[in-house]
Design a protein around this motif. Sequence first.
Motif, PDB file in Angstrom:
ATOM      1  N   TYR A  45       0.856  -1.228  -0.184  1.00 40.55           N
ATOM      2  CA  TYR A  45       0.161   0.069  -0.006  1.00 40.55           C
ATOM      3  C   TYR A  45       0.985   1.302   0.012  1.00 40.55           C
ATOM      4  CZ  TYR A  45      -3.474   3.488   1.299  1.00 40.55           C
ATOM      5  OH  TYR A  45      -4.209   4.730   1.239  1.00 40.55           O
ATOM      6  N   ASP A  46       1.904   1.369   0.869  1.00 41.32           N
ATOM      7  CA  ASP A  46       2.745   2.520   1.013  1.00 41.32           C
ATOM      8  C   ASP A  46       3.687   2.467  -0.602  1.00 41.32           C
ATOM      9  OD1 ASP A  46       2.050   2.724   3.633  1.00 41.32           O
ATOM     10  OD2 ASP A  46       3.803   2.066   4.274  1.00 41.32           O
ATOM     11  N   LEU A  47       4.155   1.780  -0.992  1.00 38.50           N
ATOM     12  CA  LEU A  47       4.665   1.639  -2.343  1.00 38.50           C
ATOM     13  C   LEU A  47       3.675   2.216  -3.328  1.00 38.50           C
ATOM     14  CD1 LEU A  47       6.709  -1.393  -2.388  1.00 38.50           C
ATOM     15  CD2 LEU A  47       7.533   0.811  -2.270  1.00 38.50           C
ATOM     16  N   LEU A  48       2.448   1.900  -3.495  1.00 39.89           N
ATOM     17  CA  LEU A  48       1.414   2.191  -4.344  1.00 39.89           C
ATOM     18  C   LEU A  48       1.209   3.642  -4.043  1.00 39.89           C
ATOM     19  CD1 LEU A  48      -0.955  -0.582  -4.706  1.00 39.89           C
ATOM     20  CD2 LEU A  48       0.381   0.235  -6.286  1.00 39.89           C
ATOM     21  N   LYS A  49       1.129   3.956  -2.822  1.00 44.69           N
ATOM     22  CA  LYS A  49       0.700   5.562  -2.604  1.00 44.69           C
ATOM     23  C   LYS A  49       1.983   6.452  -3.006  1.00 44.69           C
ATOM     24  CE  LYS A  49      -0.780   8.305   1.515  1.00 44.69           C
ATOM     25  NZ  LYS A  49      -1.136   8.171   2.692  1.00 44.69           N
ATOM     26  N   MET A  50       3.244   5.607  -2.795  1.00 42.12           N
ATOM     27  CA  MET A  50       4.410   6.623  -3.312  1.00 42.12           C
ATOM     28  C   MET A  50       4.306   6.781  -4.691  1.00 42.12           C
ATOM     29  SD  MET A  50       8.022   5.805  -1.650  1.00 42.12           S
ATOM     30  CE  MET A  50       7.931   4.243  -0.358  1.00 42.12           C
ATOM     31  N   GLY A  51       3.839   5.893  -5.770  1.00 41.42           N
ATOM     32  CA  GLY A  51       4.020   6.029  -6.850  1.00 41.42           C
ATOM     33  C   GLY A  51       2.831   6.649  -7.347  1.00 41.42           C
ATOM     34  N   VAL A  52       1.503   6.897  -6.719  1.00 42.28           N
ATOM     35  CA  VAL A  52       0.565   7.556  -7.243  1.00 42.28           C
ATOM     36  C   VAL A  52       0.388   8.910  -6.597  1.00 42.28           C
ATOM     37  CG1 VAL A  52      -2.219   7.627  -7.222  1.00 42.28           C
ATOM     38  CG2 VAL A  52      -0.922   5.251  -7.312  1.00 42.28           C
ATOM     39  N   LEU A  53       0.655   9.174  -5.341  1.00 40.73           N
ATOM     40  CA  LEU A  53       0.454  10.373  -4.758  1.00 40.73           C
ATOM     41  C   LEU A  53       1.726  11.086  -4.416  1.00 40.73           C
ATOM     42  CD1 LEU A  53      -2.400   9.235  -2.103  1.00 40.73           C
ATOM     43  CD2 LEU A  53      -2.702  10.287  -4.424  1.00 40.73           C
ATOM     44  N   ASP A  54       1.787  12.419  -4.460  1.00 36.37           N
ATOM     45  CA  ASP A  54       2.920  13.299  -4.097  1.00 36.37           C
ATOM     46  C   ASP A  54       2.841  13.428  -2.523  1.00 36.37           C
ATOM     47  OD1 ASP A  54       4.700  15.026  -3.450  1.00 36.37           O
ATOM     48  OD2 ASP A  54       4.313  16.554  -5.252  1.00 36.37           O
ATOM     49  N   TRP A  55       3.516  12.749  -1.835  1.00 37.16           N
ATOM     50  CA  TRP A  55       3.429  12.844  -0.240  1.00 37.16           C
ATOM     51  C   TRP A  55       3.838  14.068   0.156  1.00 37.16           C
ATOM     52  CZ3 TRP A  55       5.377   7.947   2.396  1.00 37.16           C
ATOM     53  CH2 TRP A  55       4.713   6.709   2.140  1.00 37.16           C
TER      54      TRP A  55
END
Length: 101
Positions: A45-55
């Motif tokens: 989930y964290d890896l996907l979030k890194m790829g999709v969203l600008d943290w």
Amino acid sequence: MIEERRKQDRFLDLHHDDVLWANMIRAQQDLLMMDRKEMTDDVLYDLLKMGVLDWEAPNDRLNQTTPAMRHSTAMMMRMLSRVMQLEAKVRSASCLSYDIN
């Protein structure tokens, strides 16, 4: 019906880079709507979030990554959705078999 059409749109009328952006927008919406209880792998989930969203950006803006990163992230979100659907079917089928016995 509209939701299913949104998920199946291949964006054939767009240029390749625009197709990647359209799929990233779809991935962003899917990620934000995802039921975290069904996503059992926090690292994934964290890896996907890194790829999709600008943290670092407010309001869950899309990550301004390279085309290769957009491509692999969009593809992974698509595959994850299918895996989660299959897991749900297997779970419900195994629950039914226990109920019958």
